[in-house]
Design a protein around this motif. Structure first.
Motif, short mmCIF file in Angstrom:
data_model
loop_
_atom_site.label_atom_id
_atom_site.label_comp_id
_atom_site.label_asym_id
_atom_site.label_seq_id
_atom_site.Cartn_x
_atom_site.Cartn_y
_atom_site.Cartn_z
N UNK A 129 -30.83 7.22 23.60
CA UNK A 129 -29.73 6.32 23.97
C UNK A 129 -28.69 6.24 22.86
N UNK A 130 -29.16 6.14 21.63
CA UNK A 130 -28.24 6.09 20.50
C UNK A 130 -27.46 7.39 20.39
N UNK A 131 -28.14 8.50 20.63
CA UNK A 131 -27.45 9.79 20.55
C UNK A 131 -26.41 9.93 21.65
N UNK A 132 -26.68 9.36 22.83
CA UNK A 132 -25.69 9.37 23.91
C UNK A 132 -24.44 8.60 23.51
N UNK A 137 -18.56 9.12 21.07
CA UNK A 137 -17.58 9.07 19.99
C UNK A 137 -16.77 10.35 19.89
N UNK A 138 -17.31 11.46 20.41
CA UNK A 138 -16.56 12.71 20.41
C UNK A 138 -15.34 12.64 21.31
N UNK A 139 -15.35 11.72 22.28
CA UNK A 139 -14.24 11.61 23.22
C UNK A 139 -13.18 10.62 22.75
N UNK A 140 -13.39 9.98 21.60
CA UNK A 140 -12.42 9.02 21.07
C UNK A 140 -11.43 9.76 20.17
N UNK A 141 -10.14 9.76 20.50
CA UNK A 141 -9.16 10.43 19.62
C UNK A 141 -9.14 9.81 18.23
N UNK A 142 -9.01 10.68 17.23
CA UNK A 142 -9.03 10.19 15.86
C UNK A 142 -7.88 9.24 15.55
N UNK A 143 -6.76 9.37 16.26
CA UNK A 143 -5.61 8.51 16.00
C UNK A 143 -5.93 7.05 16.27
N UNK A 144 -6.90 6.78 17.17
CA UNK A 144 -7.24 5.40 17.50
C UNK A 144 -8.01 4.71 16.39
N UNK A 145 -8.62 5.46 15.48
CA UNK A 145 -9.39 4.85 14.39
C UNK A 145 -8.56 4.66 13.13
N UNK A 146 -7.33 5.15 13.10
CA UNK A 146 -6.53 5.05 11.88
C UNK A 146 -6.18 3.61 11.54
N UNK A 147 -5.73 2.84 12.52
CA UNK A 147 -5.33 1.46 12.25
C UNK A 147 -6.51 0.59 11.80
N UNK A 168 -13.75 5.86 4.49
CA UNK A 168 -13.71 5.64 5.95
C UNK A 168 -14.24 6.81 6.77
N UNK A 169 -14.08 8.03 6.32
CA UNK A 169 -14.55 9.17 7.10
C UNK A 169 -15.80 9.82 6.56
N UNK A 170 -16.44 9.21 5.56
CA UNK A 170 -17.57 9.86 4.90
C UNK A 170 -18.92 9.54 5.53
N UNK A 171 -19.03 8.41 6.21
CA UNK A 171 -20.34 7.96 6.68
C UNK A 171 -20.67 8.41 8.10
N UNK A 172 -19.67 8.86 8.84
CA UNK A 172 -19.94 9.18 10.24
C UNK A 172 -19.04 10.32 10.69
N UNK A 173 -19.66 11.34 11.27
CA UNK A 173 -18.92 12.46 11.86
C UNK A 173 -19.71 12.93 13.08
N UNK A 174 -19.27 12.55 14.26
CA UNK A 174 -20.03 12.83 15.48
C UNK A 174 -20.21 14.33 15.70
N UNK A 175 -19.16 15.10 15.48
CA UNK A 175 -19.27 16.54 15.72
C UNK A 175 -20.27 17.19 14.76
N UNK A 176 -20.20 16.84 13.49
CA UNK A 176 -21.11 17.44 12.51
C UNK A 176 -22.57 17.08 12.80
N UNK A 177 -22.80 15.83 13.20
CA UNK A 177 -24.17 15.42 13.54
C UNK A 177 -24.68 16.20 14.75
N UNK A 178 -23.84 16.32 15.76
CA UNK A 178 -24.22 17.09 16.95
C UNK A 178 -24.47 18.56 16.60
N UNK A 179 -23.60 19.13 15.80
CA UNK A 179 -23.71 20.54 15.41
C UNK A 179 -25.02 20.80 14.67
N UNK A 180 -25.33 19.98 13.68
CA UNK A 180 -26.55 20.19 12.89
C UNK A 180 -27.80 19.85 13.70
#
Length: 301
Positions: A129-132, A137-147, A168-180
């Motif tokens: 469930x957590x992985x889902x 998060x992969x579908x959230x555009x990065x521009x929405x997290x800037x503010x 801000x970008x060091x603790x979480x990267x959805x694509x990298x987690x999925x890839x590994x």
């Protein structure tokens, strides 16, 4: 060897093969020509450029633009070649870019690999469930997290610092987690089971067994993260105000605006752009095949 070579049938000419080679040639020209044009402009004299703007060769060939970009030209010499005389502390901005890219890459790879290990090799309630949710998060555009990230960095007092750039970008990267995770799912379990029977802890298994077996995709993630961080522009523009943490990509924009003339110092700007791009080009030349192979192998998994 010559007999074997002579016995091989030569590929027959066909319209499809000819069209394929023409298409490849066009793609190569379209891809490489912008880099050549940057180099041609960087080796030109800014004053002489308007006299022959369509020339395929440098106009009034000179290395003065590189001297201006590296801060080696005097004010009089720079202005004589069409520069503004403004200085670009390339060494400082290169240092800032290296600190930003290396720090971000190290933290992203470390936390992404740990998260991927937890999602692929550990059994715990609610894991799927957590992985889902993570995949969403992969579908959230990065521009929405800037503010939100900007407000957080400002409230923490981390503006104009490397911590504000990196954290801000060091603790979480959805694509990298999925890839590994996709790669770790295909690793053999016998070695881990033997290590557990010998009394090894999960952390020791992660560092001594899983990470070495995942070195190829980790290298790919590290390289892609480093390149994306090195080329980042918008986030440093929001967070940095002074020169202490300003990366080279942002400094190029400041250098472009520093010209008091109507037209910017295009030769100097292109020379500085080449200096900023050379590390990335070198990385692609050295590790490009590794990236393709790792992505393909992980996709098969």
């Amino acid at each position: 060897m010559s007999t074997v070579t002579a016995g091989r049938p030569r590929p027959r000419f066909s319209p499809g093969r000819a069209i394929a080679w023409v298409y490849i040639a066009i793609v190569l020209v379209v891809t490489i020509f912008p880099f050549y044009w940057i180099l041609r402009t960087a080796l030109s004299n800014t004053v002489a450029l308007p006299s022959d703007p369509s020339s395929l060769l440098p106009v009034d060939f000179t290395f003065g633009a590189f001297k201006r970009a590296l801060g080696l030209a005097s004010t009089e010499e720079a202005q004589a070649q069409g520069g503004s005389g403004a200085s670009l502390d390339t060494a400082l901005y290169l240092r800032n870019s290296v600190i930003y890219a290396v720090g971000q890459t190290a933290l992203v790879v470390f936390f992404s690999s740990m998260a991927a290990y937890a999602f692929s090799r550990l059994r715990w309630k609610g894991r799927d469930a957590v992985f889902t949710v993570l995949l969403c998060a992969l579908m959230v555009p990065g521009i929405l997290t800037l503010l939100p990230n900007f407000v957080l960095v400002r409230n923490l007092g981390l503006m104009d610092s490397f911590a504000g750039l990196i954290l801000p970008g060091a603790l979480f990267s959805a694509f990298n987690i999925f890839f590994l995770r996709q790669f770790m799912l295909g690793l053999s379990t016998e070695v881990e089971e033997a290590a557990i029977m010998d009394g090894a802890s999960r952390m020791r298994i992660f560092f001594r067994i899983t990470l070495p077996m995942t070195s190829a995709p980790i290298a790919t993630v590290a390289l892609l993260t480093f390149i994306n961080t090195w080329n980042d522009y918008f986030w440093p523009l929001l967070v940095t105000n002074g020169e202490d943490a300003r990366p080279l990509t942002l400094a190029l924009g400041v250098f472009k605006q520093s010209s008091p003339q109507a037209a910017p110092d295009w030769a100097g700007l292109m020379a500085a752009t080449l200096i900023a791009a050379l590390p990335m080009l070198a990385l692609f030349v050295v590790f490009g095949r590794r990236i393709v192979n790792s992505i393909g192998f992980t996709g098969i998994k």
